[in-house]
Design an enzyme around this catalytic site. Structure first.
Site, PDB file in Angstrom:
ATOM      1  N   ASN A  10     -64.112  32.007 137.397  1.00  0.00           N
ATOM      2  CA  ASN A  10     -65.455  31.434 137.257  1.00  0.00           C
ATOM      3  C   ASN A  10     -66.347  31.687 138.465  1.00  0.00           C
ATOM      4  O   ASN A  10     -67.511  32.060 138.334  1.00  0.00           O
ATOM      5  CB  ASN A  10     -65.352  29.932 136.998  1.00  0.00           C
ATOM      6  CG  ASN A  10     -64.810  29.614 135.619  1.00  0.00           C
ATOM      7  OD1 ASN A  10     -64.990  30.385 134.683  1.00  0.00           O
ATOM      8  ND2 ASN A  10     -64.148  28.478 135.487  1.00  0.00           N
ATOM      9  N   GLY A  12     -65.951  33.995 140.987  1.00  0.00           N
ATOM     10  CA  GLY A  12     -66.183  35.419 141.203  1.00  0.00           C
ATOM     11  C   GLY A  12     -67.144  36.015 140.201  1.00  0.00           C
ATOM     12  O   GLY A  12     -68.049  36.788 140.556  1.00  0.00           O
ATOM     13  N   VAL A 118     -64.105  32.882 150.041  1.00  0.00           N
ATOM     14  CA  VAL A 118     -64.514  31.722 149.252  1.00  0.00           C
ATOM     15  C   VAL A 118     -63.294  30.928 148.783  1.00  0.00           C
ATOM     16  O   VAL A 118     -63.392  29.779 148.372  1.00  0.00           O
ATOM     17  CB  VAL A 118     -65.372  32.154 148.034  1.00  0.00           C
ATOM     18  CG1 VAL A 118     -65.887  30.947 147.258  1.00  0.00           C
ATOM     19  CG2 VAL A 118     -66.543  33.017 148.478  1.00  0.00           C
ATOM     20  N   HIS A 175     -64.753  22.180 155.541  1.00  0.00           N
ATOM     21  CA  HIS A 175     -65.313  22.122 154.195  1.00  0.00           C
ATOM     22  C   HIS A 175     -64.749  20.908 153.471  1.00  0.00           C
ATOM     23  O   HIS A 175     -63.544  20.723 153.405  1.00  0.00           O
ATOM     24  CB  HIS A 175     -64.947  23.399 153.445  1.00  0.00           C
ATOM     25  CG  HIS A 175     -65.471  23.449 152.040  1.00  0.00           C
ATOM     26  ND1 HIS A 175     -66.745  23.050 151.698  1.00  0.00           N
ATOM     27  CD2 HIS A 175     -64.895  23.867 150.883  1.00  0.00           C
ATOM     28  CE1 HIS A 175     -66.932  23.229 150.396  1.00  0.00           C
ATOM     29  NE2 HIS A 175     -65.814  23.708 149.893  1.00  0.00           N
TER      30      HIS A 175
END
Length: 314
Positions: A10, A12, A118, A175
């Protein structure tokens, strides 16, 4: 310009779609390990070109890194998404192995590429990629701060009933749960946000931002993808077009903020060479304490990774 996105899940696929729609690169290569997934999604994006009106060509391949050769920027989204009840740290062992393998292939075929990570857990996966790539920190960094600030700005826009376009903000640190909010650096059309909203409401928004990823996992049963994919594409755009945008990104701090060798989010100037400069803000004592807490958490996860067979101790 040629951009590769590794991982046609999803996140990428969304990243590739935004890159194509905004014509950020001439050619976008989508790579996945599952047969036909990348090819199918890339073809679907390409077939949308006549409808939306763009020229960027998307090509999908199954585990064929030779097709990615000569990429200017590579976005790594590979890895398992979080499931309900799963912490980011639970993902370390599996995703570190995946990111290590992918990074080796990327560097072998595109030695001059700038790498954007990511994959989760983001901070430690950036560490893994940087160790494996053996490139300067300016060329290997992670996407986290743009996503976190986007969530923060979206929540503020909703609370204030204003356009999110007018809200500027900076967040630092790890994060997710240990991120460091910086309300002093948050403005709405140039007006300090503290003049427009009560401390209680602002604190609640900051807390919601910190667990923003978990909120979506609970709602959907899997990680978010529209905002993360678009955030990664925005980083690619800043590099490809040499925009010199000021963004918070995850990278190895080398003395900035009194921290060495830990991968944390910090504001940088992003341009054609990747990270052009790390910006060092003058934090107050409270902000420094929060950053130290975040540093400690990330360092613990980095130490855990060092003990795993996938990565020898640095």
């Amino acid at each position: 310009m040629k951009v590769t996105v590794v991982g046609a899940g999803n996140v990428g696929a969304t990243c590739a779609d935004v890159l194509a729609t905004r014509e950020i690169a001439n050619e976008i290569i989508l790579v996945d390990i599952k047969e036909g997934i990348a090819e199918g999604k890339a073809l679907d994006i390409w077939q949308k070109a006549p409808i939306i009106g763009y020229d960027s060509r998307t090509v999908g391949v199954t585990n064929d890194y030779a097709r990615t050769a000569g990429s200017d920027v590579v976005v790594i989204t590979s890895g398992l998404p979080r499931k309900p009840g799963m912490s980011r740290d639970d993902l370390i062992a599996t995703n570190a192995g995946i990111v290590k393998s992918v990074t080796e292939q990327v560097v072998a075929h595109s030695p001059n590429a700038i790498i954007i990570v990511v994959s989760n857990p983001l901070d430690v996966m950036t560490y893994q990629a940087h160790l494996t790539a053996k490139l300067p920190r300016e060329k290997v960094f992670g996407m986290a701060g743009i996503l976190d600030t986007a969530r923060y700005r979206a929540f503020l826009a909703e609370a204030l009933n204003v356009s999110p376009k007018d809200i500027q903000a900076v967040l630092m640190g790890g994060h997710g749960d240990t991120m460091v909010p910086l309300p002093r650096y948050t403005t709405v059309g140039g007006i300090p946000v503290t003049e427009l909203i009560s401390k209680e409401k602002l604190d609640a928004i900051v807390q919601r931002t910190a667990v923003g990823g978990g909120e979506l996992v609970k709602l959907m049963g899997t990680s978010a993808w529209y905002a993360p994919g678009a955030a990664a594409a925005q980083m690619v755009e800043a590099i490809v077009r040499d925009q010199r945008r000021v963004f918070p990104v995850c990278l190895e701090l080398q003395g900035e903020y009194g921290i060495n060798g830990v991968y944390l989010g910090a504001p940088v100037i992003l341009g054609k060479n990747g990270v052009e400069r790390v910006i060092e803000l003058q934090l107050n004592d409270e902000e420094k304490a929060l950053l130290e807490t975040s540093r400690g958490h990330v360092k613990e996860v980095m130490d855990a990774l060092d003990k795993m067979s996938a990565t020898p101790a640095a």
